[in-house]
Design a protein around this motif. Sequence first.
Motif, PDB file in Angstrom:
ATOM      1  N   GLY A  81      -5.331  -2.509  -9.221  1.00 48.57           N
ATOM      2  CA  GLY A  81      -6.777  -2.615  -9.090  1.00 48.57           C
ATOM      3  C   GLY A  81      -7.206  -4.047  -8.849  1.00 48.57           C
ATOM      4  O   GLY A  81      -6.385  -4.966  -8.738  1.00 48.57           O
ATOM      5  N   ALA A  82      -8.521  -4.232  -8.817  1.00 49.65           N
ATOM      6  CA  ALA A  82      -9.076  -5.529  -8.427  1.00 49.65           C
ATOM      7  C   ALA A  82      -8.708  -6.651  -9.382  1.00 49.65           C
ATOM      8  O   ALA A  82      -8.661  -7.821  -8.987  1.00 49.65           O
ATOM      9  CB  ALA A  82     -10.600  -5.411  -8.316  1.00 49.65           C
TER      10      ALA A  82
ATOM     11  N   ARG B  35      -0.380 -10.417   1.016  1.00 46.27           N
ATOM     12  CA  ARG B  35      -1.311  -9.796   1.956  1.00 46.27           C
ATOM     13  C   ARG B  35      -1.925  -8.580   1.272  1.00 46.27           C
ATOM     14  O   ARG B  35      -1.200  -7.712   0.767  1.00 46.27           O
ATOM     15  CB  ARG B  35      -0.579  -9.397   3.234  1.00 46.27           C
ATOM     16  CG  ARG B  35      -1.477  -8.842   4.316  1.00 46.27           C
ATOM     17  CD  ARG B  35      -0.816  -8.957   5.677  1.00 46.27           C
ATOM     18  NE  ARG B  35       0.507  -8.369   5.720  1.00 46.27           N
ATOM     19  CZ  ARG B  35       0.734  -7.066   5.944  1.00 46.27           C
ATOM     20  NH1 ARG B  35      -0.277  -6.230   6.115  1.00 46.27           N
ATOM     21  NH2 ARG B  35       1.975  -6.612   5.983  1.00 46.27           N
ATOM     22  N   LEU B  36      -3.241  -8.508   1.258  1.00 48.52           N
ATOM     23  CA  LEU B  36      -3.954  -7.455   0.545  1.00 48.52           C
ATOM     24  C   LEU B  36      -4.418  -6.374   1.512  1.00 48.52           C
ATOM     25  O   LEU B  36      -4.996  -6.665   2.565  1.00 48.52           O
ATOM     26  CB  LEU B  36      -5.160  -8.042  -0.199  1.00 48.52           C
ATOM     27  CG  LEU B  36      -4.847  -9.150  -1.212  1.00 48.52           C
ATOM     28  CD1 LEU B  36      -6.131  -9.760  -1.748  1.00 48.52           C
ATOM     29  CD2 LEU B  36      -3.992  -8.614  -2.348  1.00 48.52           C
ATOM     30  N   HIS B  37      -4.162  -5.128   1.142  1.00 54.73           N
ATOM     31  CA  HIS B  37      -4.609  -3.977   1.934  1.00 54.73           C
ATOM     32  C   HIS B  37      -5.386  -3.061   0.992  1.00 54.73           C
ATOM     33  O   HIS B  37      -4.842  -2.585  -0.005  1.00 54.73           O
ATOM     34  CB  HIS B  37      -3.418  -3.237   2.540  1.00 54.73           C
ATOM     35  CG  HIS B  37      -3.797  -2.055   3.353  1.00 54.73           C
ATOM     36  ND1 HIS B  37      -4.383  -2.154   4.601  1.00 54.73           N
ATOM     37  CD2 HIS B  37      -3.690  -0.718   3.104  1.00 54.73           C
ATOM     38  CE1 HIS B  37      -4.617  -0.954   5.081  1.00 54.73           C
ATOM     39  NE2 HIS B  37      -4.206  -0.058   4.199  1.00 54.73           N
ATOM     40  N   PHE B  38      -6.645  -2.819   1.308  1.00 56.87           N
ATOM     41  CA  PHE B  38      -7.523  -2.061   0.417  1.00 56.87           C
ATOM     42  C   PHE B  38      -7.489  -0.578   0.780  1.00 56.87           C
ATOM     43  O   PHE B  38      -7.579  -0.203   1.948  1.00 56.87           O
ATOM     44  CB  PHE B  38      -8.943  -2.619   0.493  1.00 56.87           C
ATOM     45  CG  PHE B  38      -9.029  -4.049   0.024  1.00 56.87           C
ATOM     46  CD1 PHE B  38      -9.198  -4.338  -1.315  1.00 56.87           C
ATOM     47  CD2 PHE B  38      -8.892  -5.099   0.924  1.00 56.87           C
ATOM     48  CE1 PHE B  38      -9.255  -5.659  -1.761  1.00 56.87           C
ATOM     49  CE2 PHE B  38      -8.945  -6.421   0.494  1.00 56.87           C
ATOM     50  CZ  PHE B  38      -9.117  -6.697  -0.851  1.00 56.87           C
ATOM     51  N   VAL B  39      -7.370   0.256  -0.263  1.00 57.11           N
ATOM     52  CA  VAL B  39      -7.146   1.687  -0.094  1.00 57.11           C
ATOM     53  C   VAL B  39      -8.287   2.462  -0.739  1.00 57.11           C
ATOM     54  O   VAL B  39      -8.707   2.140  -1.858  1.00 57.11           O
ATOM     55  CB  VAL B  39      -5.799   2.095  -0.756  1.00 57.11           C
ATOM     56  CG1 VAL B  39      -5.553   3.586  -0.605  1.00 57.11           C
ATOM     57  CG2 VAL B  39      -4.647   1.279  -0.174  1.00 57.11           C
TER      58      VAL B  39
ATOM     59  N   VAL C 233       9.773 -14.384  -0.685  1.00 58.83           N
ATOM     60  CA  VAL C 233       9.767 -13.006  -0.183  1.00 58.83           C
ATOM     61  C   VAL C 233       8.333 -12.610   0.167  1.00 58.83           C
ATOM     62  O   VAL C 233       7.415 -12.864  -0.631  1.00 58.83           O
ATOM     63  CB  VAL C 233      10.334 -12.040  -1.250  1.00 58.83           C
ATOM     64  CG1 VAL C 233      10.224 -10.595  -0.795  1.00 58.83           C
ATOM     65  CG2 VAL C 233      11.777 -12.399  -1.568  1.00 58.83           C
ATOM     66  N   PRO C 234       8.090 -11.992   1.321  1.00 59.94           N
ATOM     67  CA  PRO C 234       6.732 -11.540   1.635  1.00 59.94           C
ATOM     68  C   PRO C 234       6.277 -10.438   0.696  1.00 59.94           C
ATOM     69  O   PRO C 234       7.084  -9.598   0.257  1.00 59.94           O
ATOM     70  CB  PRO C 234       6.848 -11.028   3.074  1.00 59.94           C
ATOM     71  CG  PRO C 234       8.293 -10.716   3.267  1.00 59.94           C
ATOM     72  CD  PRO C 234       9.052 -11.681   2.410  1.00 59.94           C
ATOM     73  N   THR C 235       4.998 -10.429   0.365  1.00 58.75           N
ATOM     74  CA  THR C 235       4.444  -9.436  -0.553  1.00 58.75           C
ATOM     75  C   THR C 235       3.198  -8.806   0.045  1.00 58.75           C
ATOM     76  O   THR C 235       2.419  -9.465   0.742  1.00 58.75           O
ATOM     77  CB  THR C 235       4.091 -10.049  -1.917  1.00 58.75           C
ATOM     78  OG1 THR C 235       3.168 -11.139  -1.724  1.00 58.75           O
ATOM     79  CG2 THR C 235       5.324 -10.564  -2.637  1.00 58.75           C
ATOM     80  N   VAL C 236       3.009  -7.529  -0.260  1.00 58.74           N
ATOM     81  CA  VAL C 236       1.812  -6.792   0.136  1.00 58.74           C
ATOM     82  C   VAL C 236       1.287  -6.068  -1.096  1.00 58.74           C
ATOM     83  O   VAL C 236       2.053  -5.395  -1.801  1.00 58.74           O
ATOM     84  CB  VAL C 236       2.103  -5.779   1.260  1.00 58.74           C
ATOM     85  CG1 VAL C 236       0.896  -4.862   1.496  1.00 58.74           C
ATOM     86  CG2 VAL C 236       2.470  -6.504   2.548  1.00 58.74           C
ATOM     87  N   GLY C 237      -0.007  -6.207  -1.352  1.00 57.91           N
ATOM     88  CA  GLY C 237      -0.645  -5.496  -2.451  1.00 57.91           C
ATOM     89  C   GLY C 237      -1.564  -4.421  -1.922  1.00 57.91           C
ATOM     90  O   GLY C 237      -2.467  -4.712  -1.129  1.00 57.91           O
ATOM     91  N   LEU C 238      -1.324  -3.177  -2.321  1.00 55.12           N
ATOM     92  CA  LEU C 238      -2.201  -2.066  -1.975  1.00 55.12           C
ATOM     93  C   LEU C 238      -3.221  -1.937  -3.103  1.00 55.12           C
ATOM     94  O   LEU C 238      -2.876  -1.544  -4.226  1.00 55.12           O
ATOM     95  CB  LEU C 238      -1.396  -0.784  -1.787  1.00 55.12           C
ATOM     96  CG  LEU C 238      -0.313  -0.857  -0.702  1.00 55.12           C
ATOM     97  CD1 LEU C 238       0.466   0.452  -0.607  1.00 55.12           C
ATOM     98  CD2 LEU C 238      -0.915  -1.205   0.648  1.00 55.12           C
ATOM     99  N   VAL C 239      -4.460  -2.298  -2.806  1.00 53.47           N
ATOM    100  CA  VAL C 239      -5.491  -2.488  -3.827  1.00 53.47           C
ATOM    101  C   VAL C 239      -6.421  -1.283  -3.868  1.00 53.47           C
ATOM    102  O   VAL C 239      -6.910  -0.832  -2.815  1.00 53.47           O
ATOM    103  CB  VAL C 239      -6.300  -3.765  -3.553  1.00 53.47           C
ATOM    104  CG1 VAL C 239      -7.298  -4.021  -4.685  1.00 53.47           C
ATOM    105  CG2 VAL C 239      -5.367  -4.964  -3.380  1.00 53.47           C
TER     106      VAL C 239
END
Length: 281
Positions: A42-43, A89-93, A60-66
């Motif tokens: 979450g936020a 890198r943030l990706h909002f779901v 290491v590259p990271t992506v957060g599914l928010v």
Amino acid sequence: MLRPAPLQPEPVGVQSSGNKWRKLVPVLAGLTPGRTLVTFGGAWSSHLRATATAGRLLGVPTVGLVRGDELAARPLNPALERCRTDGMRLHFVDRSRYRRKREPEIARSLLREAGVTAPYLVPEGGSGPAAVRGCAELGRELRGRADVVALACGTGGTLAGLTAGLGPEGHVLGVPVVKGGFLADEIRALHTAAFGSAMGSWSLDDRFHAGGYARLPAALDRFARGFEDRHGLAVERLYVAKLLYALTCLAEEGAFPPGTRVAAVITGVPGPGLSSGLPTG
């Protein structure tokens, strides 16, 4: 006489919750070159921050599914800004699909939308079987040091591991910081996945979530500030403030017999701007 013994699970040399590192280390053992660390939160997720920091330190590259696609149009809060600063890198779901993220087809579509082709998935909160087994070491370290070990809980992974490591020598009291009453089933499932059966003596007190995760009523913030002033201990607001308030209330209710040794596990310290950024009300 109630004798609280605050214990922090790890030295925190980076801006991250200490128990998150204990959970992440065994999970990341299987990470191979060329893969992207992907996780969920979450936020105000401290797990997202810990994963972003791990990615920066490991290169290491990271992506957060928010959780919450409405957040994409808003300024980042201090927690998400810290994630971005650490390279995540943030990706909002949208919330409906976020709730279904464990379904294989939904998970595949989320990864496609985020542009991730070689993911290394870390569960929300870091709470998988490997993380739970890693947290068992904390319980072993606490054997004989307390009659009751208390900690705040988000996804239940730290509590699940702690109870297994502590064994029958003490009782673990969990203070959920989320509402919904679902954590007991999650903890039982984690025990089964990590160890094959139920483990240890534990209980949850659901009265102290203060309205839910990242909720900080003004009264709770005043309590935390007063605790800081009296004891000189910085109080993290997402988890630790609720734990300390719960223990204070339980002591006043007479929940701990005279002579009880209570260990309060301090699962993290405040990051700059993070506590102050939480809305109070």
